[in-house]
Motif scaffolding. Structure first.
Motif, mmCIF file in Angstrom:
data_model
loop_
_atom_site.group_PDB
_atom_site.id
_atom_site.type_symbol
_atom_site.label_atom_id
_atom_site.label_comp_id
_atom_site.label_asym_id
_atom_site.label_seq_id
_atom_site.Cartn_x
_atom_site.Cartn_y
_atom_site.Cartn_z
ATOM 1 N N ILE A 220 0.726 -1.725 -0.329
ATOM 2 C CA ILE A 220 -0.042 -0.280 -0.586
ATOM 3 C C ILE A 220 0.795 0.954 -0.166
ATOM 4 O O ILE A 220 0.327 1.989 -0.867
ATOM 5 C CB ILE A 220 -1.129 -0.316 1.377
ATOM 6 N N TYR A 224 1.629 4.344 -3.397
ATOM 7 C CA TYR A 224 2.245 5.734 -3.593
ATOM 8 C C TYR A 224 3.070 6.296 -3.544
ATOM 9 O O TYR A 224 2.955 7.435 -3.636
ATOM 10 C CB TYR A 224 1.268 6.101 -1.522
ATOM 11 N N VAL A 319 -2.679 6.583 4.151
ATOM 12 C CA VAL A 319 -2.228 5.014 3.173
ATOM 13 C C VAL A 319 -0.993 4.450 4.732
ATOM 14 O O VAL A 319 -0.948 3.196 4.444
ATOM 15 C CB VAL A 319 -1.314 5.600 1.810
#
Length: 580
Positions: A220, A224, A319
């Motif tokens: 995750i 980003y 996030v």
């Protein structure tokens, strides 16, 4: 009178402005890095002038001085818990882990002052700077890096215990590391930056960058950083005049052969912070560029990082939360990685032609980079790693209280633990160490173990009141699993925390055990067959009376059950335990 007063005010303003200049800025050649005393004195003066800045001392380093943390908070909130409630992000910047690589020290002094003076502190992020991490090495000032272009004097890489502190995070042999853990786990930053200087090849860039290796990072967070944060950093650095490239670690002799993404395992700062689901970067300015350019490039990088994090503060919070929740539920964990040389990307690289000439020292060919022949080429970038070892997490780990350093590190890292209220026999999976390799020379004070082979055995083991139970439903599961699974590259076992289990504590006298062994073989046909089968396969055993006696001993009830048994148990079923 008015003219005199005006002159006095001008003089006061001049001296005040000069007093706010860093020692680096005051030096005529910009080839000077501040001493430890100058660094602390500078921040102390600033803190008296600005209420949006606070100095907080943590722990005690090996040289007897605390780590000084500079915290900048626009609304003057210096409580980490309240900052989290306000939905603000926290960034932690580490400087001087290698004091011979001091750009971050001087750049941070400048950027702290500028943000305060210009009233440009970010609204939604709080900035925490470790003024100097390796205070010990900073005090040991001189010249020790002949491959580096300035400054004219600087600190030493090793600390007071001669440890490289950027190899100490998971094992925490230094007091510096313990103080760092206190800072990290108090402030719980979402983003971490560690400022460095490179070594190695020559090329055109002032700044290179290490980001947490994507295949090792939480997916995750990797999504980003690889698609949003890192590309924006590269874009902004190019605009600021300090175009970046990934850290240059050559696949072979020179960058032409391709460069390799650096794998920062948990011994390193960013490998350790990655276990905490923290977005992490290392700046590596180029050693041969002038010191002033390296300082200004570091300044610009931090400024750009702060700006993007301010812009994305809400997304970064989201996030991070998603990554924490995902790790709580994750069942399988990678423990070691190796480079996949079959996969690579390509990047544009600005280097210098590498060639060979005759050495004036040896009279033999030597490598050199010809700066009169710059080039721009497409080269291979190897940024793919594959996991080579895995572990399925248990329901919980059971840690005997005797292993106190493990317990203390878990406490420092905010690992939730409970304790058995009374002596308890538990059905667990236990590991027996089947095989391992150990380095022939010490590395950072340890003889590292590697290539660990395990024999898991389901068995009942007695634990005692006060022993610790660690459930694996935590956001810090990566830290828990990667330290407690012996086959992990930087596990506590690898770093010799459990070496006492590798030695036998009991033995036998041959002439006494001869009669006992004979009786055992008479009463246990299975043991007799096991010995005979082994003799048939192994001529050395068949021809050695002592070896056969030892074979019977090791397969008898007398042989110690704890030899090579890893003491941390794996609870595989959700049994009800009496805990406090």
């Amino acid at each position: 009178m008015k003219r005199c007063l005006s002159a006095l005010l001008i003089c006061f303003a001049f001296f005040q402005a000069k007093a706010q200049l860093t020692p680096f800025e005051q030096s005529k050649d910009k080839n000077y890095t501040a001493t430890y005393a100058e660094i602390i004195a500078y921040y102390q003066k600033l803190s008296k002038q600005y209420t949006q800045m606070k100095l907080i001392n943590y722990g005690t380093t090996d040289v007897g001085k605390p780590l000084t943390l500079i915290v900048l908070s626009r609304d003057r909130v210096f409580d980490p818990a309240l900052i989290k409630k306000q939905n603000k992000r926290t960034l932690l910047i580490n400087n001087g882990i290698h004091p011979g690589e001091p750009e971050g020290i001087d750049a941070s002094m400048m950027i702290v002052r500028d943000m305060l003076k210009k009233n440009q502190l970010p609204k939604d992020i709080v900035l925490c700077f470790i003024a100097v991490y390796n205070i010990d090495g900073c005090l040991n000032r001189g010249v020790s890096r002949p491959n580096q272009n300035g400054p004219r004097a600087y600190g030493f890489r090793g600390n007071y215990k001669n440890l490289d502190l950027n190899r100490d995070f998971i094992k925490a042999d230094s007091k510096n590391a313990l103080a760092f853990m206190q800072i990290l786990n108090t402030w719980q930053p979402e983003v971490f930056l560690d400022n460095h200087t490179s070594d190695g090849a020559d090329y055109q860039y002032v700044m290179t960058l290490i980001e947490t290796q994507k295949d090792k990072q939480n997916p995750i967070l990797a999504e980003y950083t690889s698609k949003t944060l890192s590309p924006e950093l590269y874009k902004r650095m190019a605009k600021s005049g300090y175009e970046m490239t990934p850290y240059v670690e050559e696949l072979k002799a020179s960058p032409d052969s391709g460069i390799v993404s650096f794998l920062e395992t948990p011994r390193f700062a960013t490998g350790y912070t990655a276990q905490h689901n923290i977005i992490s970067y290392i700046t590596e300015t180029h050693m041969l560029k002038t010191f002033d350019k390296r300082v200004y490039a570091t300044y610009d990088f931090m400024q750009n990082l702060f700006g993007i994090c301010e812009r994305d503060h809400q997304l970064i919070g989201e996030v991070k939360h998603k990554a924490d929740e995902q790790v709580k539920q994750q069942t399988k964990f990678a423990l070691n990685w190796e480079l996949d040389e079959q996969k690579y990307d390509t990047i544009t690289f600005k280097g210098y032609e590498a060639s060979h000439k005759i050495s004036e020292v040896s009279g033999l060919p030597r490598l050199y980079y010809d700066e009169t022949k710059p080039y721009t080429k497409t080269i291979k970038y190897y940024d793919n790693y594959k996991a080579t070892a895995f572990a399925d997490k248990p329901i919980a780990y059971v840690i005997p209280q005797a292993w106190q350093k493990v317990i203390e590190l878990f406490k420092l890292n905010n690992i939730a633990m409970q304790r058995l209220t009374h002596d308890t026999t538990l059905g667990l999976q236990m590991y027996y160490i089947g095989d391992y390799k150990t380095g022939s020379r010490p590395y950072e004070g340890h003889y590292l173990h590697s290539n660990v082979k395990l024999n898991p055995v389901d068995m009942k083991v007695r634990y005692y009141a006060g022993d610790y139970v660690v459930y694996t439903n935590q956001a810090l599961n990566r830290y828990i699993v990667e330290t407690l699974e012996p086959q992990g590259v930087d596990s506590f076992f690898a770093w010799n925390f459990f070496d006492s289990i590798l030695g036998e504590k009991e033995d036998f006298s041959d002439y006494v055990f001869e009669d006992i062994a004979a009786d055992l073989l008479k009463k246990d046909p299975g043991l007799r067959k096991k010995l005979d089968d082994e003799k048939a396969k192994n001529p050395q055993l068949a021809n050695s009376a002592g070896a056969q006696l030892n074979f019977v001993y090791r397969n008898s009830p007398y042989f110690e059950k704890t030899y090579l048994r890893y003491p941390v148990g794996r609870l595989l079923t959700n049994a009800k335990l009496d805990l406090k």
